[in-house]
Design a protein around this motif. Structure first.
Motif, PDB file in Angstrom:
ATOM      1  N   ASN A 228       0.755  -1.084  -0.089  1.00 13.92           N
ATOM      2  CA  ASN A 228      -0.178  -0.127   0.052  1.00 13.92           C
ATOM      3  C   ASN A 228       1.001   1.363   0.049  1.00 13.92           C
ATOM      4  N   GLN A 229       0.463   2.064  -0.957  1.00 16.07           N
ATOM      5  CA  GLN A 229       1.329   3.390  -0.986  1.00 16.07           C
ATOM      6  C   GLN A 229       0.477   4.650  -0.482  1.00 16.07           C
ATOM      7  N   TYR A 230       0.773   5.174   0.591  1.00 18.72           N
ATOM      8  CA  TYR A 230      -0.040   6.275   1.251  1.00 18.72           C
ATOM      9  C   TYR A 230       0.425   7.648   0.527  1.00 18.72           C
ATOM     10  N   GLY A 231      -0.574   8.421   0.009  1.00 20.51           N
ATOM     11  CA  GLY A 231      -0.401   9.522  -0.819  1.00 20.51           C
ATOM     12  C   GLY A 231      -1.271  10.637   0.066  1.00 20.51           C
ATOM     13  N   ILE A 232      -0.815  12.074  -0.463  1.00 20.39           N
ATOM     14  CA  ILE A 232      -1.498  13.168  -0.246  1.00 20.39           C
ATOM     15  C   ILE A 232      -2.767  13.223  -1.269  1.00 20.39           C
ATOM     16  N   ALA A 233      -4.062  13.245  -0.888  1.00 18.93           N
ATOM     17  CA  ALA A 233      -5.098  13.206  -1.741  1.00 18.93           C
ATOM     18  C   ALA A 233      -5.708  14.706  -1.819  1.00 18.93           C
ATOM     19  N   MET A 234      -6.426  14.847  -3.139  1.00 19.87           N
ATOM     20  CA  MET A 234      -6.805  16.414  -3.264  1.00 19.87           C
ATOM     21  C   MET A 234      -7.824  15.950  -4.287  1.00 19.87           C
ATOM     22  N   ALA A 235      -8.906  16.758  -4.462  1.00 24.13           N
ATOM     23  CA  ALA A 235      -9.626  17.085  -5.668  1.00 24.13           C
ATOM     24  C   ALA A 235      -9.038  17.275  -6.958  1.00 24.13           C
ATOM     25  N   LYS A 236      -9.526  16.784  -8.128  1.00 25.17           N
ATOM     26  CA  LYS A 236      -9.026  17.013  -9.449  1.00 25.17           C
ATOM     27  C   LYS A 236      -9.247  18.558  -9.562  1.00 25.17           C
ATOM     28  N   GLY A 237      -8.220  18.939 -10.587  1.00 28.06           N
ATOM     29  CA  GLY A 237      -8.425  20.452 -10.949  1.00 28.06           C
ATOM     30  C   GLY A 237      -7.520  21.567 -10.057  1.00 28.06           C
ATOM     31  N   HIS A 238      -6.569  20.775  -9.244  1.00 24.94           N
ATOM     32  CA  HIS A 238      -5.519  21.506  -8.852  1.00 24.94           C
ATOM     33  C   HIS A 238      -4.095  20.847  -8.777  1.00 24.94           C
ATOM     34  N   ARG A 239      -3.830  20.643 -10.408  1.00 19.85           N
ATOM     35  CA  ARG A 239      -2.610  19.801 -10.633  1.00 19.85           C
ATOM     36  C   ARG A 239      -1.581  20.605 -10.384  1.00 19.85           C
ATOM     37  N   ALA A 240      -1.394  21.917 -10.327  1.00 12.22           N
ATOM     38  CA  ALA A 240      -0.458  22.869 -10.295  1.00 12.22           C
ATOM     39  C   ALA A 240      -0.019  22.746  -8.744  1.00 12.22           C
ATOM     40  N   ASP A 241      -1.129  22.702  -7.773  1.00  8.76           N
ATOM     41  CA  ASP A 241      -0.684  22.423  -6.417  1.00  8.76           C
ATOM     42  C   ASP A 241      -0.197  21.115  -6.156  1.00  8.76           C
ATOM     43  N   CYS A 242      -0.663  20.091  -6.828  1.00  8.95           N
ATOM     44  CA  CYS A 242      -0.298  18.769  -6.644  1.00  8.95           C
ATOM     45  C   CYS A 242       1.212  18.588  -7.069  1.00  8.95           C
ATOM     46  N   LEU A 243       1.629  19.121  -7.883  1.00  4.10           N
ATOM     47  CA  LEU A 243       2.880  19.180  -8.557  1.00  4.10           C
ATOM     48  C   LEU A 243       3.857  19.803  -7.523  1.00  4.10           C
ATOM     49  N   LYS A 244       3.551  20.918  -6.862  1.00  4.77           N
ATOM     50  CA  LYS A 244       4.316  21.572  -5.673  1.00  4.77           C
ATOM     51  C   LYS A 244       4.616  20.569  -4.655  1.00  4.77           C
ATOM     52  N   LEU A 245       3.309  19.872  -4.293  1.00  6.40           N
ATOM     53  CA  LEU A 245       3.553  18.698  -3.141  1.00  6.40           C
ATOM     54  C   LEU A 245       4.311  17.724  -3.587  1.00  6.40           C
ATOM     55  N   ARG A 246       4.217  17.302  -4.759  1.00  6.73           N
ATOM     56  CA  ARG A 246       5.199  16.409  -5.060  1.00  6.73           C
ATOM     57  C   ARG A 246       6.708  16.543  -5.165  1.00  6.73           C
TER      58      ARG A 246
END
Length: 298
Positions: A228-246
């Motif tokens: 199991n791979q634990y991730g930080i989840a968010m709604a779709k539509g915030h890809r720029a924010d997701c990339l910053k968190l990555r």
């Protein structure tokens, strides 16, 4: 000739104004079509609503109105990197997707495993931890030592988790799996002795439970399913924010901070597992393949 010239001027200015307005309208339409209608950044005001657990010692628990555990440590670390701080709230396992899609929570960091199905509706930055599903029993109960020993035993899980789904597979149909509303209830069932023989969920979570329940132990040689791979989840539509968190997560995994936070939050794991960093720390290649995508990169 003079009359024609007098009327030609105003018509020319009017035409230029109309052309300018048309150009502005076209520019606005083009910008919208290019995707500039993405919602404002989740980090815009510096406070981020983060859903997490309250009943999982070691990963996320609330004591004296304070949130602690590895999930909360991850939240604080990566959000600090992007210039924000977490405002924690409690989310049950079965509600993790709903609180994101209905916009009541910005992020969920709650031992939430990244799966192909979940990636279709949510974005994940991660993983920030890796763990297999295991079994926890009473410390003085030595009946369960290998996978075959679980056959016929009553094993408690709770809804909304990959643990419950995994044990629904046909290969486990000889295990008497049943669900309770949450982790705490399963732990109580195990302590009652006659109600449950074991509790099954991810080993990382189980080891956390043993830190506040010394009368319980994890059976090290029994695991189920894939990691199991634990991730930080968010709604779709915030890809720029997701990339910053990555990117923030990759930096976190690249220095000593991850290991320090993990060992501080879950000291039971280094005590039980000499190769715990290899077993529980994700590789950056895995982060790249699962973060901010609609499906895993192959």
């Amino acid at each position: 000739m003079a009359i024609r010239q007098r009327h030609a001027g105003p018509r020319s200015r009017t035409g230029r104004i109309a052309g300018l307005l048309a150009a502005l309208a076209l520019t606005a339409l083009t910008a919208t079509a290019c995707g500039t209608d993405e919602p404002p950044s989740l980090f815009a005001d510096g406070k981020v609503l983060v859903g997490t657990k309250n009943d999982q010692p070691g990963t996320a628990v609330v004591r004296n109105y304070k949130f602690s555990g590895f999930d909360t440590a991850v939240a604080r670390r990566v959000l600090k990197t992007v210039g924000a701080t977490p405002d924690f709230g409690i989310v049950p396992s079965e509600d993790r997707r709903a609180v994101l899609t209905d916009k009541t929570t910005d992020l969920v960091i709650a031992t939430y495993s990244i799966t192909v199905d979940r990636m279709k509706g949510l974005d994940f930055a991660g993983p920030y931890a890796t763990t297999y599903q295991g079994i926890m029993v009473r410390k003085n109960d030595h009946r369960i030592k290998k996978p075959a020993d679980v056959i016929g035993k009553r094993v408690c899980t709770w809804p909304g988790t990959t643990s419950a789904t995994t044990l629904e597979g046909p290969e486990y149909d000889r295990i008497a799996v049943y669900e309770q509303p949450d982790a705490s209830t399963c732990i109580n069932d195990l302590k009652v002795k006659k109600v449950a023989d074991a509790v099954s969920t991810d080993q990382m979570i189980l080891y956390g439970f043993t830190q506040e329940n010394p009368d319980l132990r994890v059976v090290p040689d029994i695991t189920y399913g894939a990691a199991n791979q634990y991730g930080i989840a968010m709604a779709k539509g915030h890809r720029a924010d997701c990339l910053k968190l990555r990117d923030a997560l990759r930096d976190y995994l690249g220095d000593n901070s991850w290991s320090q936070d993990f060992a501080t939050s879950l000291p039971s794991i280094p005590k039980a597992d000499a190769t715990w960093e290899t077993d529980f720390k994700p590789r950056t290649e895995t982060v790249d393949s699962l973060s901010c995508r609609d499906r895993p990169r192959t």
